[in-house]
Design a protein around this motif. Structure first.
Motif, PDB file in Angstrom:
ATOM      1  N   THR A   1       0.747  -1.319  -0.073  1.00 44.97           N
ATOM      2  CA  THR A   1       0.021   0.131  -0.147  1.00 44.97           C
ATOM      3  C   THR A   1       0.837   1.370   0.161  1.00 44.97           C
ATOM      4  O   THR A   1       0.517   2.325  -0.448  1.00 44.97           O
ATOM      5  CB  THR A   1      -1.021   0.144   1.324  1.00 44.97           C
ATOM      6  N   ALA A   2       2.225   1.109   0.596  1.00 45.10           N
ATOM      7  CA  ALA A   2       2.799   2.454   0.639  1.00 45.10           C
ATOM      8  C   ALA A   2       3.564   2.572  -0.844  1.00 45.10           C
ATOM      9  O   ALA A   2       4.191   3.884  -0.948  1.00 45.10           O
ATOM     10  CB  ALA A   2       3.915   1.988   1.669  1.00 45.10           C
ATOM     11  N   LEU A   3       3.566   1.725  -1.708  1.00 49.75           N
ATOM     12  CA  LEU A   3       4.209   2.164  -3.149  1.00 49.75           C
ATOM     13  C   LEU A   3       3.426   3.111  -3.772  1.00 49.75           C
ATOM     14  O   LEU A   3       2.018   3.243  -3.518  1.00 49.75           O
ATOM     15  CB  LEU A   3       4.361   0.697  -3.877  1.00 49.75           C
ATOM     16  N   PRO A   4       4.093   3.932  -4.710  1.00 51.80           N
ATOM     17  CA  PRO A   4       5.384   3.776  -4.829  1.00 51.80           C
ATOM     18  C   PRO A   4       6.150   4.428  -3.847  1.00 51.80           C
ATOM     19  O   PRO A   4       5.572   5.573  -3.453  1.00 51.80           O
ATOM     20  CB  PRO A   4       5.653   4.483  -6.287  1.00 51.80           C
ATOM     21  N   HIS A   5       7.525   4.149  -3.686  1.00 52.17           N
ATOM     22  CA  HIS A   5       8.211   4.869  -2.815  1.00 52.17           C
ATOM     23  C   HIS A   5       8.951   6.144  -3.446  1.00 52.17           C
ATOM     24  O   HIS A   5       9.040   6.333  -4.765  1.00 52.17           O
ATOM     25  CB  HIS A   5       9.605   4.152  -2.374  1.00 52.17           C
ATOM     26  N   TYR A   6       9.078   7.135  -2.846  1.00 47.45           N
ATOM     27  CA  TYR A   6       9.686   8.179  -3.306  1.00 47.45           C
ATOM     28  C   TYR A   6      11.293   8.574  -2.723  1.00 47.45           C
ATOM     29  O   TYR A   6      11.433   8.515  -1.227  1.00 47.45           O
ATOM     30  CB  TYR A   6       8.853   9.508  -3.171  1.00 47.45           C
TER      31      TYR A   6
END
Length: 379
Positions: free
Chosen positions: A96-101
């Motif tokens: 759920t946290a994707l995409p990472h920045y």
């Protein structure tokens, strides 16, 4: 010219001695002197040859103006950063946290099992030297005791948002520096726990409001006479082909069932692209740059589970030379590793007991739980 002068002088001396000799005894003396002088002449010649060869092989690296080699990657970066301590940011690795920045701007990325529950879901820790360039990094989540110990060996300020009470005694240590919560919230349509990011200006504000030094402090044990050192970097590109136990290593599958983390060697870039959830990791905050690494370090590590909720700590303080692998350029070699103190750097050794050198570039490190080490796949 010096060598010719010595030889000429020697020749004159020998000629004079031979012309002046008449009897047999004198001839013996002359021969003896001849032997002595000849040996001396050879010594002079050899000395000068060695000196000449040394002069030819000594090369001084040309340092670009205003630059120095980063202690994290060995790449040339701005000299103004030399004394600046890095930050270590906890990044959620739930799907759920994707995409990472911002992860493509990290110098070193750790991947660790965050819990023994939920298919051994992992969390990432991004170590960034030039944190002033961060525009958006995250999303940021809670930390675990292991991360505090690993951040300490870089003298990095740990950036997180809370954590279980098991972290409290570690955060209370004098060497521990950390910023918990209070970073920017970005409305990305997700639940609140997935909306916190380190954004432009956040870290300057955090440092200004704290008593932490922006520069390396007395707890950093990586400083030597030449500057700051953590890894040992090779002066030349390493291929590992001539190393003991070398194997092909183009695909690495890690024993983290939830994330299905993997690294795949990219022949074009000569680096390892990171995958999780069966997809290549890209960074939308940096033009969809692929998260990729020149070096991969894998450590077989025991762990302790605190409770039935799956909270745990890796036994990353270990002086018993535990197993591991070092990967670069599509090859891998077996290694061992030790970490002897909270602020001591983890050291990596080859099978002969020599500390290994690694290639210039970014590094991925994973502490693989010992009960899953047999399921680690390198092909």
């Amino acid at each position: 010219m010096k060598r010719k002068s010595v030889l000429f002088l020697t020749s004159v001396v020998l000629a004079a001695m031979l012309l002046g000799g008449c009897g047999k005894d004198e001839e013996k003396d002359s021969a003896s002197v001849l032997d002595d002088v000849s040996e001396e002449t050879v010594e002079v010649e050899e000395s000068e040859v060695v000196e000449a060869e040394t002069e030819e092989t000594e090369e001084t690296e040309e340092i670009p103006e205003g630059m120095y080699r980063s202690e994290l990657t060995n790449e040339w970066i701005d000299e103004s950063l030399k004394d600046q301590r890095p930050i270590a940011a906890m990044v959620d690795n739930e799907k759920t946290a994707l995409p990472h920045y911002g992860l493509s701007d990290a110098d070193v990325v750790y991947e660790l099992m965050n819990s023994t529950k939920n298919g051994r879901i992992t969390r990432l820790m991004a170590v960034v030297k030039d944190w002033g360039k961060i525009e958006q990094l995250g999303s940021v989540r809670s930390t675990r005791p292991t991360n505090i110990l690993l951040a300490a060996e870089w003298n990095a300020v740990l950036c997180h948002d809370g954590g279980p009470f098991y972290i409290d005694p570690y955060l209370a240590e004098d060497y521990s520096a950390h910023f918990s919560g209070g970073f920017d919230r970005i409305n990305n349509g997700k639940a609140r726990e997935f909306t916190e990011y380190i954004c432009t200006g956040n870290l300057d504000s955090k440092f200004d409001a704290s008593n932490y030094s922006r520069e390396y402090d007395k707890y950093y044990e990586g400083k030597d006479v030449d500057g700051y050192q953590h890894f040992q970097f090779s002066d030349e590109e390493l291929t590992l082909d001539d190393k003991d136990g070398v194997i092909n290593a183009t695909t690495v599958s890690l024993p983290f069932p939830h994330n299905e983390s993997a690294l795949k060697y990219n022949e074009e870039t000569k680096t390892y692209d990171y995958y999780d959830y069966n997809n290549k990791h890209v960074d939308p905050g940096n033009g969809d740059a692929v998260l990729t690494f020149k070096n991969v370090l894998l450590q077989n590590c025991t762990f302790h589970q605190y409770d039935e909720n799956g909270y745990m700590i890796y036994n990353c303080l270990d002086a018993s030379n535990r197993d591991g692998y070092y990967l670069t350029n599509g090859k891998a070699i077996p290694i061992t590793w030790v970490k002897v103190g909270d602020t001591n750097a983890t050291r990596y050794y080859d099978m002969d007991g020599n500390e290994i050198s690694i290639n210039t570039g970014k590094t991925y490190i994973s502490l693989v739980p010992d009960d899953g080490w047999k399921d680690l796949s390198i092909e």
